[in-house]
Each structure stands twice: as structure tokens, then as C-alpha cells.
Design an enzyme around this catalytic site. Structure first.
Site, PDB file in Angstrom:
ATOM      1  N   LYS A  29     -23.117 -48.563   7.081  1.00 31.92           N
ATOM      2  CA  LYS A  29     -24.066 -48.581   8.314  1.00 31.92           C
ATOM      3  C   LYS A  29     -25.147 -47.657   8.479  1.00 31.92           C
ATOM      4  O   LYS A  29     -26.325 -47.884   8.914  1.00 31.92           O
ATOM      5  CB  LYS A  29     -22.889 -48.299   9.297  1.00 31.92           C
ATOM      6  CG  LYS A  29     -21.931 -49.302   9.884  1.00 31.92           C
ATOM      7  CD  LYS A  29     -22.880 -50.680   9.977  1.00 31.92           C
ATOM      8  CE  LYS A  29     -21.497 -51.499  10.739  1.00 31.92           C
ATOM      9  NZ  LYS A  29     -22.285 -53.126  10.904  1.00 31.92           N
ATOM     10  N   VAL A  36     -21.840 -64.248   5.252  1.00 32.23           N
ATOM     11  CA  VAL A  36     -23.152 -63.713   5.200  1.00 32.23           C
ATOM     12  C   VAL A  36     -23.359 -63.263   3.899  1.00 32.23           C
ATOM     13  O   VAL A  36     -24.614 -62.750   3.429  1.00 32.23           O
ATOM     14  CB  VAL A  36     -23.395 -62.759   6.238  1.00 32.23           C
ATOM     15  CG1 VAL A  36     -23.499 -63.395   7.622  1.00 32.23           C
ATOM     16  CG2 VAL A  36     -22.861 -61.537   6.213  1.00 32.23           C
ATOM     17  N   TYR A  44     -17.573 -47.693   5.181  1.00 30.60           N
ATOM     18  CA  TYR A  44     -18.320 -48.175   6.465  1.00 30.60           C
ATOM     19  C   TYR A  44     -19.340 -47.274   7.050  1.00 30.60           C
ATOM     20  O   TYR A  44     -20.535 -47.740   7.325  1.00 30.60           O
ATOM     21  CB  TYR A  44     -16.938 -48.276   7.564  1.00 30.60           C
ATOM     22  CG  TYR A  44     -17.443 -48.830   8.865  1.00 30.60           C
ATOM     23  CD1 TYR A  44     -18.083 -50.174   8.962  1.00 30.60           C
ATOM     24  CD2 TYR A  44     -17.529 -47.822  10.012  1.00 30.60           C
ATOM     25  CE1 TYR A  44     -18.341 -50.719  10.092  1.00 30.60           C
ATOM     26  CE2 TYR A  44     -17.871 -48.501  11.045  1.00 30.60           C
ATOM     27  CZ  TYR A  44     -18.227 -50.159  11.269  1.00 30.60           C
ATOM     28  OH  TYR A  44     -18.756 -50.384  12.440  1.00 30.60           O
ATOM     29  N   ALA A  45     -18.988 -45.714   7.003  1.00 27.40           N
ATOM     30  CA  ALA A  45     -20.198 -45.286   7.515  1.00 27.40           C
ATOM     31  C   ALA A  45     -21.450 -45.188   6.422  1.00 27.40           C
ATOM     32  O   ALA A  45     -22.508 -44.996   7.067  1.00 27.40           O
ATOM     33  CB  ALA A  45     -19.479 -43.561   7.309  1.00 27.40           C
TER      34      ALA A  45
END
Length: 254
Positions: free
Chosen positions: A163, A64, A159-160
Site C-alpha cells: 500500500k 488485475v 500489505y503495509a
């Protein structure tokens, strides 16, 4: 509430296992023509084989973060069915990374997590938007994480952050696309044992850590991929037609 998607075309990313597999199979079981993509071709084969419904799940190996590949998949779905009704941006994750001190994070580690979790969602939404505008209808559902609303349980800074950025993208696109009847919403799962990464994370907690994690959940149980799929189905349904720009925590209660 009877939720059906007969006659609709649904694209699900990250459908090779876990949440994506459950989401793709749930739409297929409710009559949708599903296009499932992932970089995990073997997983996609299992997803398609385990699906039930009037239409076979179509699969494609797509990264993606590759804008051209994403646009090609969306155009294929539109050409074959004449529509793009729902896109679910589930592809993401930590890419095998573990929590480390800030000063040890390389540029490539940081950027790779953003590429799949944020760039991927943007690429799919961008490709689908012209079709949804033309139809004057559509649903975009992004899958974030409790980490995007709080912190990463494993201490992964990228990651935090990614997101949280995806949640910001959700709200922005909801306002941009709303006048064409397109809703954009976000599901933020709590901890679910849904793939090899979460299994390793679960084991790393040990017996006492596992007990504490479950005790901090109001319902005193871990969730399942189907719990996440059900939230996505609602956001994609006619019943959620006046809901947009929202984040739904599906975490058993915190």
C-alpha cells in the site's frame, strides 16, 4: 455540491463486494456507464443487481495482476462507449493472509500481495492512460489503506509495504499524466467492516479490542463502504480538477 457522471465511462476493480461494490453503485446512480471487475463472479452479479441508474453495470471476471486481461477490459469499455473517464483501482487486500513473523513469510506470500495491490493498479493505469491522454482528461483513483501510511494492524508486512508502494505510484503518475489533464489521487481508508476478511479481523479483536479501536477514532464510530465511495466520487468529480498526487485519509480522524 451536485456530483454527476452522465456520459462518462468508469472502470472499478475489486467490485465484487465491500468498497468496490459501493463505489461502482455510487457511480452508476450518478449516471455513469460502469464496468465492474473482480475475480468473484457471484459478487459481481450481486453488485450489478443492486445498482440503480440509467445504465446497467457491466461486469467481467478479471484478475488485475493479469496484464492482458486488464488491457482487454479497458479496450472493451473504450470500444463500447468511446471513452475512458475514470478508473478506480480498488482491487487488493491481504488475500487471506494473517500476521506472522518475518522469517515465516514465503516468497509467494510476499509477491501475491504485491501482484494484486501494486501490479494491478499499474496495469489498469497503463491501459487507461492512452485513452485519457487522447481525451486530454481523466481521473485515476487508487484505494490504499491506513497501513500504507503507518503500519498494518494485523502485522502483514507485504500489505503495509504494497500500500505504501501504491501511494508512491499515485504521486509519480500524477506528475507524469498531469500535462494531459489527468489527475491521480489516492484514498486511504481506515478500518471498515466491509468484507469477510475485515469481519474476521473485527471478531479477532474481542470486545475490549473493539472498544479500544473505536475509542481511538475521533468520531467514535467505524466507517462504512459509502464513506469511502463518497471520497472517490469527489476525487473523480470536476470539483477536484486541480487536485492531484494527494492521499486522503478517510478514517474518522486519528
Amino acid at each position: 455540491m451536485n456530483i454527476e457522471f452522465s456520459g462518462q465511462t468508469v472502470i472499478v476493480t475489486g467490485a465484487g463486494h465491500g468498497f468496490g461494490r459501493a463505489i461502482a453503485q455510487a457511480f452508476a446512480a450518478r449516471g455513469a456507464r460502469v464496468y465492474a471487475c473482480d475475480v468473484n463472479e457471484a459478487g459481481l452479479t450481486e453488485t450489478a443487481a443492486g445498482a440503480s441508474g440509467p445504465h446497467a453495470v457491466q461486469t467481467a471476471r478479471v484478475d488485475v495482476s493479469d496484464r492482458a486481461a486488464v488491457h482487454a477490459l479497458v479496450e472493451r469499455a473504450a470500444a463500447e462507449t468511446g471513452r475512458v473517464d475514470v478508473v478506480v483501482n480498488n482491487a487488493g487486500g491481504v488475500l487471506g493472509q494473517v500476521g506472522r513473523p518475518l522469517e515465516e513469510i514465503s516468497e509467494s506470500d510476499w509477491r501475491s500481495i504485491f501482484a494484486v495491490n501494486v501490479d494491478g493498479a499499474f496495469n489498469v493505469a497503463q491501459a487507461a492512460a492512452p485513452h485519457m491522454k487522447r481525451q486530454r482528461s481523466g481521473r485515476i483513483v487508487n484505494i490504499s489503506s491506513g497501513a500504507g501510511l503507518g503500519i498494518s494492524l494485523t502485522g502483514i508486512q507485504a500489505y503495509a509495504s504494497a500500500k505504501a508502494a501504491q501511494i508512491g505510484l499515485t504521486r509519480q503518475l500524477a506528475h507524469e499524466l498531469g500535462e494531459w489533464g489527468v489527475t491521480v489521487n489516492n484514498v486511504a481508508p481506515g478500518f471498515v467492516r466491509s468484507n469477510p476478511t475485515t469481519e474476521r479481523q473485527w471478531e479477532s479483536y474481542g470486545e475490549e479490542g473493539q472498544r479500544k479501536l473505536v475509542q481511538n477514532i475521533a468520531l467514535r464510530r467505524l466507517g462504512t463502504p459509502d464513506d469511502i465511495a463518497h471520497a472517490v466520487l469527489f476525487f473523480a468529480s470536476e470539483q477536484a480538477g486541480w487536485i492531484s498526487g494527494q492521499v486522503l485519509s478517510v478514517d474518522g480522524g486519528k
